[in-house]
Design an enzyme around this catalytic site. Structure first.
Site, PDB file in Angstrom:
ATOM      1  N   LYS A  51    -136.533  15.274  31.520  1.00 52.45           N
ATOM      2  CA  LYS A  51    -135.420  16.035  32.093  1.00 52.45           C
ATOM      3  C   LYS A  51    -134.778  15.174  33.161  1.00 52.45           C
ATOM      4  O   LYS A  51    -135.441  14.305  33.743  1.00 52.45           O
ATOM      5  CB  LYS A  51    -135.941  17.324  32.743  1.00 52.45           C
ATOM      6  CG  LYS A  51    -134.876  18.374  32.904  1.00 52.45           C
ATOM      7  CD  LYS A  51    -134.697  19.169  31.629  1.00 52.45           C
ATOM      8  CE  LYS A  51    -133.545  20.114  31.701  1.00 52.45           C
ATOM      9  NZ  LYS A  51    -133.499  20.977  30.511  1.00 52.45           N
ATOM     10  N   ASP A  91    -127.362  20.274  30.023  1.00 53.28           N
ATOM     11  CA  ASP A  91    -128.093  21.426  30.552  1.00 53.28           C
ATOM     12  C   ASP A  91    -127.081  22.139  31.459  1.00 53.28           C
ATOM     13  O   ASP A  91    -125.869  21.938  31.294  1.00 53.28           O
ATOM     14  CB  ASP A  91    -129.352  20.965  31.314  1.00 53.28           C
ATOM     15  CG  ASP A  91    -130.304  22.117  31.645  1.00 53.28           C
ATOM     16  OD1 ASP A  91    -131.058  22.551  30.759  1.00 53.28           O
ATOM     17  OD2 ASP A  91    -130.281  22.603  32.794  1.00 53.28           O
ATOM     18  N   VAL A 167    -125.067  29.004  27.125  1.00 54.27           N
ATOM     19  CA  VAL A 167    -126.219  29.700  26.549  1.00 54.27           C
ATOM     20  C   VAL A 167    -125.942  31.201  26.441  1.00 54.27           C
ATOM     21  O   VAL A 167    -126.184  31.831  25.392  1.00 54.27           O
ATOM     22  CB  VAL A 167    -127.485  29.409  27.394  1.00 54.27           C
ATOM     23  CG1 VAL A 167    -128.664  30.222  26.920  1.00 54.27           C
ATOM     24  CG2 VAL A 167    -127.810  27.917  27.354  1.00 54.27           C
ATOM     25  N   TRP A 169    -123.082  32.593  26.266  1.00 56.32           N
ATOM     26  CA  TRP A 169    -122.035  32.745  25.246  1.00 56.32           C
ATOM     27  C   TRP A 169    -122.646  32.791  23.829  1.00 56.32           C
ATOM     28  O   TRP A 169    -122.367  33.701  23.047  1.00 56.32           O
ATOM     29  CB  TRP A 169    -121.027  31.590  25.374  1.00 56.32           C
ATOM     30  CG  TRP A 169    -120.092  31.430  24.223  1.00 56.32           C
ATOM     31  CD1 TRP A 169    -119.036  32.247  23.908  1.00 56.32           C
ATOM     32  CD2 TRP A 169    -120.131  30.402  23.228  1.00 56.32           C
ATOM     33  NE1 TRP A 169    -118.419  31.783  22.772  1.00 56.32           N
ATOM     34  CE2 TRP A 169    -119.066  30.645  22.337  1.00 56.32           C
ATOM     35  CE3 TRP A 169    -120.962  29.291  23.004  1.00 56.32           C
ATOM     36  CZ2 TRP A 169    -118.805  29.827  21.233  1.00 56.32           C
ATOM     37  CZ3 TRP A 169    -120.701  28.476  21.918  1.00 56.32           C
ATOM     38  CH2 TRP A 169    -119.637  28.748  21.049  1.00 56.32           C
TER      39      TRP A 169
END
Ligand code: 2IT
Length: 373
Positions: A51, A91, A167, A169
């Site tokens: 990440k 992200d 997300v 949506w």
């Protein structure tokens, strides 16, 4: 300040998103990378876990400012990634626009298209169809499986969703398509209640709201008659059957869980990474309602990134139908793995335990098989 935590490459190149938000710090990127490793293992695709991100927030910035930041970030970052080394994606705060600028700068520096060095790309430059929808769609496929096993139905169920980004949506779109009613969405400024559930126009408007780059949900209620904006309230204050946290870590705490339970909520699926605090998870588990963790529920996003990498390697583009079928299959197998490892003696499924053990077993076995890795 920029970060990348490359957690594990036991199963394949490091893989995981970049988050641009003002609250990003090393501790957040570490826990996200740790979770990502087991999530990526659950997809059964050859991807490791990582990440990254920055405390730069694109909110309120011009396109030019965002582009210059992305280019500066990639000028250092390019030496740490590559299609067989580490493949970052988006992200929170990193969507199509940011991936475009980041990937453009990568190409400029390395002098090669190297499509597999980033995922979440636009479809014109090697991106996969359905990647923007994939996290939300996959989450709803997972919820469908959970409900089916528990003898419950999604049709007609009232769903409260936090957030209004990519997300939220995708989740709203698929939930509505499957006959559920999305009766609340929220932002940092408050919650909008939608008594009759979202329609197509409202779902499309979520994209506009996000693109306006102001990070407020209030304009939704100004645009659509019959909806109400309540400032300072969370989506969890709205009476619903299913709660879908789709924004940030720790966005649903013990008090929120108590309020949801009091209002009769019977399912909560984390779509954000670690959306629920430990207190909230314990409250849901104690009450015996359906609960599933982000690493299983939201894995459809990174899974479709994995499918993007495969298409890039093969220099082909699959159709929406093909990608959707593969996504469906992956979500069904993640659900199966959770059931296999999470089934309790009384037949109840502990999805938290199931997802953790299934993910861990795969990574641990790969490490042992490859010697000391
Ligand atoms: O949390 C996540 O799984 C993502 N942000 C997606 C990562 C990816 O590589 O697509």
């Amino acid at each position: 300040r920029g970060y990348r935590v490359q957690y594990s490459a036991a199963l394949g190149p490091y893989k995981g998103g970049l988050r641009f938000a003002s609250n990003v710090n090393l501790s957040i990127i570490k826990f996200l990378g740790f979770e990502q490793t087991f999530k990526d293992a659950l997809t059964c695709l050859p991807i490791g876990g990582a990440k990254g991100g920055s405390d730069f927030s694109p909110i309120g910035r011009s396109d030019g400012e965002v582009m210059r930041f992305c280019q500066a970030f990639m000028t250092e970052f390019h030496r740490h990634i590559g299609q067989d080394i580490d493949c970052p994606a988006g992200d929170v705060g990193v969507g199509g626009r940011e991936v475009g600028y980041l990937y453009g700068q990568y190409r400029r520096i390395v002098g090669a298209a190297e499509f597999g060095a980033m995922s979440g790309k636009d479809i014109k430059t090697g991106g996969s169809i359905l990647r923007p929808e994939a996290t939300g769609f996959g989450a709803l496929y997972f919820v469908q499986h959970m409900l089916q096993l528990a003898g419950k139905k999604l049709e007609g169920a009232k769903i409260a969703i936090s957030g209004f980004g990519n997300v939220a949506w995708g989740a709203s779109k698929k939930a509505t398509e499957l006959g559920a009613k999305v009766i609340a969405i929220s932002g940092p400024d408050g919650v909008v209640t939608i008594p009759n559930g979202m329609n197509e126009e409202m779902i499309d408007y979520m994209l506009e709201l996000r693109a306006s780059n102001r990070n407020i949900v209030a304009p939704f209620a100004e645009k659509f008659a019959g909806t109400t904006f309540t400032p300072g309230k969370k989506a969890w204050s709205v009476k619903c059957d299913i709660a879908l946290p789709c924004a940030f870590q720790n966005e649903l705490n013990g008090d929120d869980a108590a309020e949801l339970l009091k209002n009769g909520t019977w399912c909560c699926a984390e779509v954000s990474n670690m959306g629920c605090t430990p207190e909230a998870i314990h409250a849901f588990q104690k009450a015996g309602i359906l609960f599933a963790p982000g690493k299983a529920v939201n894995a459809g996003g990174v899974a479709t990134s994995g499918l993007e990498m495969t298409q890039n390697c093969m220099h082909i583009s699959w159709s929406g139908k093909e990608v959707d079928e593969k996504l469906h299959f992956i979500m069904a197998s993640i659900h199966d793995a959770c059931v296999k490892f999470g089934k309790q003696k009384d037949g109840h499924i502990d999805y938290v335990k199931g997802a953790n053990i299934a993910g861990f077993m795969k990574v641990a076995q790969a490490m042992l098989e490859q010697g000391v890795l």
